[in-house]
Design an enzyme around this catalytic site. Structure first.
Site, PDB file in Angstrom:
ATOM      1  N   HIS A   1      23.945  41.901  -5.327  1.00 19.78           N
ATOM      2  CA  HIS A   1      23.121  42.720  -6.237  1.00 19.78           C
ATOM      3  C   HIS A   1      21.656  42.370  -5.997  1.00 19.78           C
ATOM      4  O   HIS A   1      21.260  41.212  -6.164  1.00 19.78           O
ATOM      5  CB  HIS A   1      23.511  42.423  -7.688  1.00 19.78           C
ATOM      6  CG  HIS A   1      22.699  43.171  -8.710  1.00 19.78           C
ATOM      7  ND1 HIS A   1      22.852  42.974 -10.057  1.00 19.78           N
ATOM      8  CD2 HIS A   1      21.729  44.111  -8.587  1.00 19.78           C
ATOM      9  CE1 HIS A   1      22.014  43.770 -10.730  1.00 19.78           C
ATOM     10  NE2 HIS A   1      21.318  44.460  -9.847  1.00 19.78           N
TER      11      HIS A   1
ATOM     12  N   HIS B   1      13.738  46.172   7.115  1.00 16.73           N
ATOM     13  CA  HIS B   1      14.440  46.342   8.387  1.00 16.73           C
ATOM     14  C   HIS B   1      15.319  45.129   8.742  1.00 16.73           C
ATOM     15  O   HIS B   1      14.943  43.994   8.531  1.00 16.73           O
ATOM     16  CB  HIS B   1      13.443  46.595   9.525  1.00 16.73           C
ATOM     17  CG  HIS B   1      12.554  45.416   9.791  1.00 16.73           C
ATOM     18  ND1 HIS B   1      12.883  44.421  10.685  1.00 16.73           N
ATOM     19  CD2 HIS B   1      11.373  45.061   9.248  1.00 16.73           C
ATOM     20  CE1 HIS B   1      11.930  43.520  10.706  1.00 16.73           C
ATOM     21  NE2 HIS B   1      10.999  43.876   9.837  1.00 16.73           N
TER      22      HIS B   1
HETATM   23  C1  LIG Z   1      17.559  31.814 -13.448  1.00 15.45           C
HETATM   24  C2  LIG Z   1      18.413  32.207 -14.616  1.00 15.45           C
HETATM   25  C3  LIG Z   1      19.797  32.623 -14.142  1.00 15.45           C
HETATM   26  C4  LIG Z   1      18.554  30.994 -15.522  1.00 15.45           C
HETATM   27  O1  LIG Z   1      19.272  31.340 -16.640  1.00 15.45           O
HETATM   28  P1  LIG Z   1      19.869  30.184 -17.563  1.00 15.45           P
HETATM   29  O2  LIG Z   1      20.847  29.377 -16.781  1.00 15.45           O
HETATM   30  O3  LIG Z   1      20.369  30.840 -18.818  1.00 15.45           O
HETATM   31  O4  LIG Z   1      18.656  29.226 -17.802  1.00 15.45           O
HETATM   32  P2  LIG Z   1      17.732  29.071 -19.086  1.00 15.45           P
HETATM   33  O5  LIG Z   1      17.254  30.397 -19.597  1.00 15.45           O
HETATM   34  O6  LIG Z   1      18.444  28.147 -20.039  1.00 15.45           O
HETATM   35  O7  LIG Z   1      16.473  28.307 -18.491  1.00 15.45           O
HETATM   36  C5  LIG Z   1      16.553  27.004 -17.965  1.00 15.45           C
HETATM   37  C6  LIG Z   1      15.148  26.588 -17.595  1.00 15.45           C
HETATM   38  O8  LIG Z   1      14.716  27.346 -16.455  1.00 15.45           O
HETATM   39  C7  LIG Z   1      13.561  28.139 -16.780  1.00 15.45           C
HETATM   40  N1  LIG Z   1      13.785  29.440 -16.153  1.00 15.45           N
HETATM   41  C8  LIG Z   1      14.828  30.282 -16.343  1.00 15.45           C
HETATM   42  N2  LIG Z   1      14.717  31.355 -15.574  1.00 15.45           N
HETATM   43  C9  LIG Z   1      13.588  31.195 -14.868  1.00 15.45           C
HETATM   44  C10 LIG Z   1      12.944  31.979 -13.892  1.00 15.45           C
HETATM   45  N3  LIG Z   1      13.484  33.142 -13.475  1.00 15.45           N
HETATM   46  N4  LIG Z   1      11.789  31.525 -13.343  1.00 15.45           N
HETATM   47  C11 LIG Z   1      11.249  30.342 -13.759  1.00 15.45           C
HETATM   48  N5  LIG Z   1      11.829  29.555 -14.684  1.00 15.45           N
HETATM   49  C12 LIG Z   1      12.982  29.985 -15.238  1.00 15.45           C
HETATM   50  C13 LIG Z   1      13.551  28.221 -18.291  1.00 15.45           C
HETATM   51  O9  LIG Z   1      12.225  28.418 -18.762  1.00 15.45           O
HETATM   52  C14 LIG Z   1      14.112  26.868 -18.669  1.00 15.45           C
HETATM   53  O10 LIG Z   1      13.107  25.900 -18.516  1.00 15.45           O
HETATM   54  P3  LIG Z   1      12.981  24.667 -19.560  1.00 15.45           P
HETATM   55  O11 LIG Z   1      14.287  23.937 -19.458  1.00 15.45           O
HETATM   56  O12 LIG Z   1      11.816  23.934 -19.074  1.00 15.45           O
HETATM   57  O13 LIG Z   1      12.808  25.328 -20.883  1.00 15.45           O
HETATM   58  C15 LIG Z   1      17.834  33.425 -15.415  1.00 15.45           C
HETATM   59  O14 LIG Z   1      16.707  33.042 -16.212  1.00 15.45           O
HETATM   60  C16 LIG Z   1      17.381  34.543 -14.508  1.00 15.45           C
HETATM   61  O15 LIG Z   1      16.274  34.580 -13.967  1.00 15.45           O
HETATM   62  N6  LIG Z   1      18.317  35.518 -14.349  1.00 15.45           N
HETATM   63  C17 LIG Z   1      18.077  36.730 -13.569  1.00 15.45           C
HETATM   64  C18 LIG Z   1      18.091  37.908 -14.535  1.00 15.45           C
HETATM   65  C19 LIG Z   1      17.881  39.211 -13.827  1.00 15.45           C
HETATM   66  O16 LIG Z   1      17.278  39.307 -12.784  1.00 15.45           O
HETATM   67  N7  LIG Z   1      18.435  40.265 -14.387  1.00 15.45           N
HETATM   68  C20 LIG Z   1      18.395  41.564 -13.747  1.00 15.45           C
HETATM   69  C21 LIG Z   1      19.436  42.431 -14.343  1.00 15.45           C
HETATM   70  S1  LIG Z   1      19.499  43.993 -13.546  1.00 15.45           S
END
Ligand SMILES: CC(C)(COP(=O)(O)OP(=O)(O)OC[C@H]1O[C@@H](n2cnc3c(N)ncnc32)[C@H](O)[C@@H]1OP(=O)(O)O)[C@@H](O)C(=O)NCCC(=O)NCCS
Length: 214
Positions: A150, A141
């Site tokens: 998104h 709400h």
């Molecule tokens: C947060 C996010 C954008 C980071 O992506 P990125 O910039 O490529 O980062 P990386 O994968 O290189 O990760 C960097 C660090 O953050 C950590 N990390 C990444 N995503 C995380 C998350 N969601 N929660 C906790 N830690 C996360 C990784 O383990 C890594 O840690 P490290 O350096 O200790 O190894 C991505 O992981 C994410 O969560 N994207 C959302 C995806 C989604 O919801 N998709 C839906 C599609 S409909």
């Protein structure tokens, strides 16, 4: 501006995986004659069971042939940019709600937005234009979602949350009531947001904190 929920022919811009889910949602909502447009045409000629008819310019040239048009691009900035261009060109912008989603009649859903199966939008919510409320997400709400937001599958926004333009709430994230999330901010998958987040950051974890990229 026209707001359509169903019609006979629908053009979707962006023939991606997200586009396929949008097409499937539109089909379930009663649209037929669904066709894609994508700049990868002619290399790309189909997206699942649906035809790709041309690139984006071809869509602009044939706008009048469709009862509804919607941008089915996952990237928030690109989706909003194309949406605004289509709106300015006078396209009949569709709004698509899966028949198994709940959108309160006492909420507002902007043109170009799509609500996937299992999603819930509760009373008093105001959803902008070109927003995605994805599979099984909930927007409670009085939430206010800016244009081009998104809310990913399974993410939950408690009551009174404000999400700025173009922000992306990652899959399975939860946001506490009354929180404000800045424009363009990305909330990582599974995060729990318990404090306001500024614009333009990526925040992860429980509690969610901006990702340190240095
Ligand atoms: C947060 C996010 C954008 C980071 O992506 P990125 O910039 O490529 O980062 P990386 O994968 O290189 O990760 C960097 C660090 O953050 C950590 N990390 C990444 N995503 C995380 C998350 N969601 N929660 C906790 N830690 C996360 C990784 O383990 C890594 O840690 P490290 O350096 O200790 O190894 C991505 O992981 C994410 O969560 N994207 C959302 C995806 C989604 O919801 N998709 C839906 C599609 S409909």
């Amino acid at each position: 501006m026209p707001r359509l929920t169903r019609g006979s022919s629908l053009a979707l811009l962006g023939a991606s995986g997200h586009g396929r889910v949008v097409a499937d949602t539109a089909h379930a909502a009663g649209w037929s004659g669904i066709a894609f447009f994508d700049d990868r045409f002619p290399a790309l000629r189909a997206n699942g069971p649906w035809e790709v008819r041309g690139g984006s310019e071809a869509l602009f040239e044939t706008l009048g042939a469709y009862d509804g048009v919607l941008v089915a691009i996952g990237d928030n900035a690109a989706r909003l940019r194309h949406h605004l261009r289509l709106r300015e060109a006078g396209a009949l912008i569709a709004t698509i709600v899966h028949p198994r989603a709940w959108v309160s009649p006492h909420s507002r859903l902007g043109p170009g937005s799509v609500v996937m199966a299992g999603a819930m939008i509760n009373i008093g919510a105001e959803i902008g234009e070109a927003v995605i409320v994805n599979t099984s997400a909930s927007v409670d709400h009085d939430c206010v979602l800016g244009d081009g937001v998104h809310v990913s599958p399974g993410a939950h926004l408690a009551g009174g949350v404000t999400v700025g333009e173009g922000a992306w709430i990652g899959i399975g994230a939860s946001v506490r009531h009354g929180i404000r999330i800045g424009a363009g901010t990305l909330v990582g998958a599974g995060a729990a947001v318990v404090r306001d987040l500024p614009p333009g950051v990526t925040a992860i974890g429980c509690p969610a904190r901006p990702l340190n990229r240095t």
